[in-house]
Design an enzyme around this catalytic site. Sequence first.
Site, PDB file in Angstrom:
ATOM      1  N   ASP A 181      24.852  11.953  -7.576  1.00  0.00           N
ATOM      2  CA  ASP A 181      23.842  10.919  -7.351  1.00  0.00           C
ATOM      3  C   ASP A 181      24.712   9.323  -7.579  1.00  0.00           C
ATOM      4  OD1 ASP A 181      23.888  10.633  -9.794  1.00  0.00           O
ATOM      5  OD2 ASP A 181      21.553  11.180 -10.028  1.00  0.00           O
ATOM      6  N   HIS A 221      27.605  19.955  -5.160  1.00  0.00           N
ATOM      7  CA  HIS A 221      26.314  19.168  -4.728  1.00  0.00           C
ATOM      8  C   HIS A 221      26.718  17.701  -5.069  1.00  0.00           C
ATOM      9  CE1 HIS A 221      21.841  18.226  -5.416  1.00  0.00           C
ATOM     10  NE2 HIS A 221      22.256  17.391  -5.948  1.00  0.00           N
ATOM     11  N   ASP A 244      27.630  29.391  -5.080  1.00  0.00           N
ATOM     12  CA  ASP A 244      28.435  28.186  -4.478  1.00  0.00           C
ATOM     13  C   ASP A 244      27.490  27.793  -3.488  1.00  0.00           C
ATOM     14  OD1 ASP A 244      29.779  26.228  -3.842  1.00  0.00           O
ATOM     15  OD2 ASP A 244      31.522  27.214  -3.067  1.00  0.00           O
ATOM     16  N   GLU A 253      26.563  20.846  -9.359  1.00  0.00           N
ATOM     17  CA  GLU A 253      26.585  19.461  -9.356  1.00  0.00           C
ATOM     18  C   GLU A 253      27.597  18.963 -10.799  1.00  0.00           C
ATOM     19  OE1 GLU A 253      23.869  15.645  -9.562  1.00  0.00           O
ATOM     20  OE2 GLU A 253      22.981  17.045 -10.179  1.00  0.00           O
TER      21      GLU A 253
END
Length: 591
Positions: free
Chosen positions: A78, A411, A463, A472
Amino acid sequence: MRSLSFCIFIFLVAFKAAAVAAEYNYDEALDKTFLFFEAQRSGKLQENQRVKWRGDSGLKDGSLQGVDLVGGYYDAGDHVKFGLPAAFTVTMLAWGTIEYRKEITELNQMGHALWAIRWGTDYFMKAHTQPNVLWAQVGDGDSDHYCWERAEDMTTPREAFKLDQYHPGSDLAGETAAALAASAIAFKPYNSSYSELLLLHAKQLFSFADRFRGLYDDSIKCAKQFYTSSGYSDDLLWAATWLYRATNEEYYLKYVVDNAEYMGGTGWAVKEFSWDNKYAGVQILLSKVLMKGRGGAYTATLKQYKAKADYFACACVQKNAGYNVHLTPGGLMYVREWNNMQYASAAAFLLAVYSDYLSAANAKLNCPDGQIQPQQLFDFAKSQADYILGKNPNSMSYLVGYGPKYPVHVHHRGSSMASVYNLHSPVGCVQGFETWYRRNEGNPNVLHGALVGGPDQNDKFIDDRSNYEQTEPTLTACAPLVGLFSKLQGSSKTSENPVEFLHSIASTWNVGETTYYKHKVIIKNTSQKPITDLKVAIENLSGSLWGLSPTSENRTYQLPPWLKVLKPGSQCTFVYVQGGPQAKVSVLSYN
């Protein structure tokens, strides 16, 4: 100067023990790890940025509050800049650089190591605007996670949150003090003025953290859902320990001794080392003080710290009377479901360091289930690194970009979407989810060096981009790998190549905002035969060089005309000056 004009010929009598060939290329893994930190950079990127799919971002961070908070690192997949894990990340980067300075330098990676640290420390010092004020976070997880967009396109709120005497955060301020103190040690041989500045901020932040006590996520409530703090006592002990190592001032050693029982340093026996639990790190650092004979009047308490360090180490190697860390069937340390690899990498680094401390003191580890040699701690650390790189039931590397098989649905927003240099139009929140997040294809940008969350307790791994617990990557998981891979590569270096390059930084200076380094490189013949017609390649050289002769081939150099032969056990020296990371030197040919 004549010393800059020609090689200094020195004869050495040396013994070089044969080393076992490396099962994995830890040098390559280390280089890729640094690439991950470049991919996570926020702010105005450098011209020599190696991750070319990233662009400038977050250039207005802090402007709503009238403070410059441009820079620093994005936390994971993020774009929030969480202070607590970022500070722990920098502490671990600095610790690895301190412990394995020789190995990192010989691997041509010291420039990258120092910049990885500095990208964080420059930001921390900007965020420390007053002695008792620390801007601790930019962005909030709720609004950020509502969008799937590139950092360069960010439309989410970039509100900044601060700690002060009315809104304390002893954990986060303490960890930031530790990061700056450790970084001061790492930078001291190369940039003493910068080191002193780091130490000034570290001392102020420790005083702030100690005087105004409280949990940071009570002051910054939007952080609680993402990085909940379990306490601040370990952070205060951690900061004081690093400040003692950086300053050698008795005040800080007395602090960890006087508060040993009250703050849990000699009470907590742990089986985890992480951004939220620093006790094992404190205990191992203070064990070194004890084993070096520097305990003095504090020896009795330092022995209690060491007993808890031994508990952690014994638990990792499964010799702790049943109170051991959990291992998966494939041998991976398993602590938690979300991003478990961060615990494995941190423990592996910690045991590699403790193995060195014990070896230096000619000491052994007395566990409940038997006496342990330091080598067995190192073997455990290596087993975790090798699991990460592919020695596991899935035969998969969990370090992205390393080996033939690694996760491709990571991710991570920037990795999963076309680069701004290929797709020029902005990608909105919803469009990002619909077009990129849910696509079945692998990520268009390989996030080299990212350590993903990893498999579950049974070594199973899916995955899938939506499987954020496993796919992530985080800063905190990757940071310990710098020291770990450096140590492993140094230990497994073979003697097949008869030429060894020993890199060091002789001096540094600033011209405006640019830092210049005078690099010294020793070329050493480690074989039993003379070497002639040596040609070396020097890549990423942007400055002037003395001591070698250029050839007609681009980026290729040879020994100066007067030095025709490099005899066994002898060496010569060349130097170069440039800003940014050091050049990469390698052998092209020789006779």
